[in-house]
Design a protein around this motif. Structure first.
Motif, PDB file in Angstrom:
ATOM      1  N   ASP A 213       0.847  -1.186   0.000  1.00 10.54           N
ATOM      2  CA  ASP A 213       0.000   0.000   0.000  1.00 10.54           C
ATOM      3  C   ASP A 213       0.888   1.244   0.000  1.00 10.54           C
ATOM      4  O   ASP A 213       2.031   1.199   0.458  1.00 10.54           O
ATOM      5  CB  ASP A 213      -0.907  -0.019   1.236  1.00 10.54           C
ATOM      6  N   LYS A 214       0.373   2.342  -0.528  1.00 13.06           N
ATOM      7  CA  LYS A 214       1.073   3.636  -0.525  1.00 13.06           C
ATOM      8  C   LYS A 214       2.431   3.549  -1.223  1.00 13.06           C
ATOM      9  O   LYS A 214       3.427   4.127  -0.774  1.00 13.06           O
ATOM     10  CB  LYS A 214       1.252   4.144   0.909  1.00 13.06           C
ATOM     11  N   THR A 215       2.476   2.826  -2.334  1.00 14.52           N
ATOM     12  CA  THR A 215       3.729   2.705  -3.082  1.00 14.52           C
ATOM     13  C   THR A 215       4.106   3.997  -3.802  1.00 14.52           C
ATOM     14  O   THR A 215       5.216   4.099  -4.333  1.00 14.52           O
ATOM     15  CB  THR A 215       3.631   1.567  -4.112  1.00 14.52           C
ATOM     16  N   THR A 216       3.195   4.978  -3.816  1.00 14.17           N
ATOM     17  CA  THR A 216       3.546   6.280  -4.400  1.00 14.17           C
ATOM     18  C   THR A 216       4.694   6.942  -3.638  1.00 14.17           C
ATOM     19  O   THR A 216       5.277   7.914  -4.128  1.00 14.17           O
ATOM     20  CB  THR A 216       2.328   7.223  -4.399  1.00 14.17           C
ATOM     21  N   PHE A 217       5.017   6.397  -2.480  1.00  9.40           N
ATOM     22  CA  PHE A 217       6.179   6.878  -1.726  1.00  9.40           C
ATOM     23  C   PHE A 217       7.435   6.874  -2.593  1.00  9.40           C
ATOM     24  O   PHE A 217       8.299   7.746  -2.470  1.00  9.40           O
ATOM     25  CB  PHE A 217       6.382   5.999  -0.488  1.00  9.40           C
ATOM     26  N   PHE A 218       7.532   5.895  -3.492  1.00  8.37           N
ATOM     27  CA  PHE A 218       8.729   5.767  -4.326  1.00  8.37           C
ATOM     28  C   PHE A 218       8.796   6.827  -5.421  1.00  8.37           C
ATOM     29  O   PHE A 218       9.822   6.941  -6.099  1.00  8.37           O
ATOM     30  CB  PHE A 218       8.787   4.366  -4.944  1.00  8.37           C
ATOM     31  N   LEU A 219       7.721   7.588  -5.587  1.00 11.79           N
ATOM     32  CA  LEU A 219       7.734   8.676  -6.566  1.00 11.79           C
ATOM     33  C   LEU A 219       8.205   9.999  -5.958  1.00 11.79           C
ATOM     34  O   LEU A 219       8.527  10.932  -6.699  1.00 11.79           O
ATOM     35  CB  LEU A 219       6.332   8.871  -7.158  1.00 11.79           C
ATOM     36  N   TYR A 220       8.249  10.081  -4.649  1.00  9.22           N
ATOM     37  CA  TYR A 220       8.605  11.342  -3.997  1.00  9.22           C
ATOM     38  C   TYR A 220       9.980  11.876  -4.399  1.00  9.22           C
ATOM     39  O   TYR A 220      10.140  13.090  -4.581  1.00  9.22           O
ATOM     40  CB  TYR A 220       8.532  11.194  -2.475  1.00  9.22           C
ATOM     41  N   PRO A 221      11.005  11.017  -4.547  1.00  5.04           N
ATOM     42  CA  PRO A 221      12.317  11.562  -4.943  1.00  5.04           C
ATOM     43  C   PRO A 221      12.293  12.286  -6.284  1.00  5.04           C
ATOM     44  O   PRO A 221      13.120  13.172  -6.519  1.00  5.04           O
ATOM     45  CB  PRO A 221      13.210  10.314  -5.001  1.00  5.04           C
ATOM     46  N   ILE A 222      11.348  11.930  -7.156  1.00  8.92           N
ATOM     47  CA  ILE A 222      11.279  12.593  -8.461  1.00  8.92           C
ATOM     48  C   ILE A 222      10.975  14.075  -8.280  1.00  8.92           C
ATOM     49  O   ILE A 222      11.565  14.936  -8.952  1.00  8.92           O
ATOM     50  CB  ILE A 222      10.219  11.925  -9.353  1.00  8.92           C
ATOM     51  N   GLY A 223      10.061  14.383  -7.376  1.00  8.56           N
ATOM     52  CA  GLY A 223       9.744  15.787  -7.113  1.00  8.56           C
ATOM     53  C   GLY A 223      10.950  16.550  -6.606  1.00  8.56           C
ATOM     54  O   GLY A 223      11.204  17.691  -7.023  1.00  8.56           O
ATOM     55  N   PHE A 224      11.709  15.926  -5.714  1.00 11.75           N
ATOM     56  CA  PHE A 224      12.916  16.570  -5.185  1.00 11.75           C
ATOM     57  C   PHE A 224      13.933  16.818  -6.294  1.00 11.75           C
ATOM     58  O   PHE A 224      14.546  17.891  -6.369  1.00 11.75           O
ATOM     59  CB  PHE A 224      13.521  15.691  -4.092  1.00 11.75           C
ATOM     60  N   ILE A 225      14.104  15.837  -7.179  1.00 10.06           N
ATOM     61  CA  ILE A 225      15.070  15.971  -8.279  1.00 10.06           C
ATOM     62  C   ILE A 225      14.664  17.102  -9.220  1.00 10.06           C
ATOM     63  O   ILE A 225      15.497  17.920  -9.637  1.00 10.06           O
ATOM     64  CB  ILE A 225      15.182  14.638  -9.047  1.00 10.06           C
ATOM     65  N   ILE A 226      13.378  17.165  -9.550  1.00  6.00           N
ATOM     66  CA  ILE A 226      12.895  18.193 -10.478  1.00  6.00           C
ATOM     67  C   ILE A 226      13.024  19.586  -9.865  1.00  6.00           C
ATOM     68  O   ILE A 226      13.368  20.557 -10.555  1.00  6.00           O
ATOM     69  CB  ILE A 226      11.432  17.894 -10.875  1.00  6.00           C
ATOM     70  N   ILE A 227      12.763  19.698  -8.576  1.00  5.24           N
ATOM     71  CA  ILE A 227      12.893  20.998  -7.904  1.00  5.24           C
ATOM     72  C   ILE A 227      14.353  21.422  -7.814  1.00  5.24           C
ATOM     73  O   ILE A 227      14.694  22.598  -7.997  1.00  5.24           O
ATOM     74  CB  ILE A 227      12.262  20.931  -6.496  1.00  5.24           C
ATOM     75  N   LEU A 228      15.234  20.469  -7.547  1.00  9.67           N
ATOM     76  CA  LEU A 228      16.657  20.785  -7.374  1.00  9.67           C
ATOM     77  C   LEU A 228      17.340  21.140  -8.686  1.00  9.67           C
ATOM     78  O   LEU A 228      18.246  21.990  -8.715  1.00  9.67           O
ATOM     79  CB  LEU A 228      17.362  19.585  -6.728  1.00  9.67           C
ATOM     80  N   SER A 229      16.912  20.539  -9.773  1.00  9.42           N
ATOM     81  CA  SER A 229      17.611  20.688 -11.050  1.00  9.42           C
ATOM     82  C   SER A 229      17.768  22.139 -11.519  1.00  9.42           C
ATOM     83  O   SER A 229      18.873  22.538 -11.919  1.00  9.42           O
ATOM     84  CB  SER A 229      16.897  19.857 -12.124  1.00  9.42           C
ATOM     85  N   PRO A 230      16.723  22.978 -11.494  1.00  6.55           N
ATOM     86  CA  PRO A 230      16.913  24.369 -11.953  1.00  6.55           C
ATOM     87  C   PRO A 230      17.942  25.135 -11.131  1.00  6.55           C
ATOM     88  O   PRO A 230      18.685  25.966 -11.676  1.00  6.55           O
ATOM     89  CB  PRO A 230      15.514  24.985 -11.802  1.00  6.55           C
ATOM     90  N   PHE A 231      17.996  24.856  -9.838  1.00  8.70           N
ATOM     91  CA  PHE A 231      18.979  25.536  -8.991  1.00  8.70           C
ATOM     92  C   PHE A 231      20.401  25.129  -9.370  1.00  8.70           C
ATOM     93  O   PHE A 231      21.322  25.952  -9.353  1.00  8.70           O
ATOM     94  CB  PHE A 231      18.708  25.224  -7.515  1.00  8.70           C
ATOM     95  N   LEU A 232      20.587  23.854  -9.723  1.00  4.54           N
ATOM     96  CA  LEU A 232      21.912  23.403 -10.147  1.00  4.54           C
ATOM     97  C   LEU A 232      22.309  24.048 -11.471  1.00  4.54           C
ATOM     98  O   LEU A 232      23.475  24.407 -11.674  1.00  4.54           O
ATOM     99  CB  LEU A 232      21.918  21.873 -10.282  1.00  4.54           C
TER     100      LEU A 232
END
Length: 249
Positions: A213-232
């Motif tokens: 259940d709640k396997t969408t947990f594994f998608l959370y790092p994608i949001g972090f990566i997308i947010i971090l990328s423009p700053f890099l």
């Protein structure tokens, strides 16, 4: 009436415990490996990964286990990694000893050791926090994520990342290593797509298991990566340059 175990069929716990030694023994018996099916999986992991995990369901139905019993995927992926690392060494390394060390570290550390650690973390997380709770009055068989299946998921997720960050990056490296905004942008875009796709495949691998259940947990790092990328990108950070400098600088 006391519970009994059929003599013709080994208990589930024993079957899963004996799977790993059998898996290791088959590594040295390449004749028993299904090479064609492995390449089919690799292709579809890059183009239509849901098809691969649909076949995982069929595998569970026919062999009563989620994990692959064929080590061909690991063997072929290790071989391709060694070839790719050798190509990088031929292009950027100047010493044979260091080149050999680099090839071994890429296969053993990057793929196998880190894969073992990530698989163990996901195995622990899914079994302890993401399994659906069953009622105490329920007669359903309690299911767990097999460690070997967690490692399979990592291997599946790793292969498209390998294609992006080892193969495509190799051919684009003259452009990505140049100075300027465009190389920084393209390098970050390549890493963002590769890492995001890795986590997406991780999600698919665990989402196919009906008892989680709640396997969408594994998608959370994608949001972090997308947010971090423009700053890099704005900071002028070029991941390709930093990775190659780490190995060959």
């Amino acid at each position: 009436m006391l519970p009994t175990v059929s003599r013709g069929r080994p208990p589930s716990t024993y079957r899963h415990n004996s799977l790993f030694p059998q898996y290791l023994r088959r590594i040295i018996k390449w004749q028993q490996m299904d090479i064609e099916y492995t390449f089919w999986q690799m292709l579809h992991l890059c183009t239509s990964p849901k098809v691969v995990y649909q076949h995982t369901k069929y595998h569970k139905q026919t062999k009563n286990q989620w994990a692959r019993d064929d080590p061909a995927f690991v063997v072929i992926c290790s071989f391709l990694l060694a070839v790719a690392a050798s190509a990088y060494c031929a292009a950027y390394d100047k010493g044979m000893a260091h080149a050999g060390f680099t090839v071994i570290s890429v296969v053993v550390v990057h793929f196998l050791l880190i894969g073992f650690l990530l698989a163990t973390c996901c195995w622990f997380l899914t079994n302890n926090y993401l399994r659906e709770e069953t009622s105490s009055n329920s007669h359903a068989v309690e299911q767990h994520v097999e460690w070997l299946y967690a490692f399979d998921v990592h291997c599946n997720s790793f292969f498209p990342l390998f294609v992006a960050l080892y193969v495509i990056q190799y051919f684009l490296s003259p452009l990505l290593l140049a100075h300027g905004f465009v190389p920084v942008l393209l390098s970050n875009l390549l890493f963002t797509v590769a890492l995001s796709y890795y986590h997406y495949l991780n999600f698919l691998g665990y989402d196919v298991l009906p008892f989680l259940d709640k396997t969408t947990f594994f998608l959370y790092p994608i949001g972090f990566i997308i947010i971090l990328s423009p700053f890099l990108v704005l900071a002028g950070f070029n991941p390709t340059r930093h990775v190659l400098n780490f190995y060959f600088g």
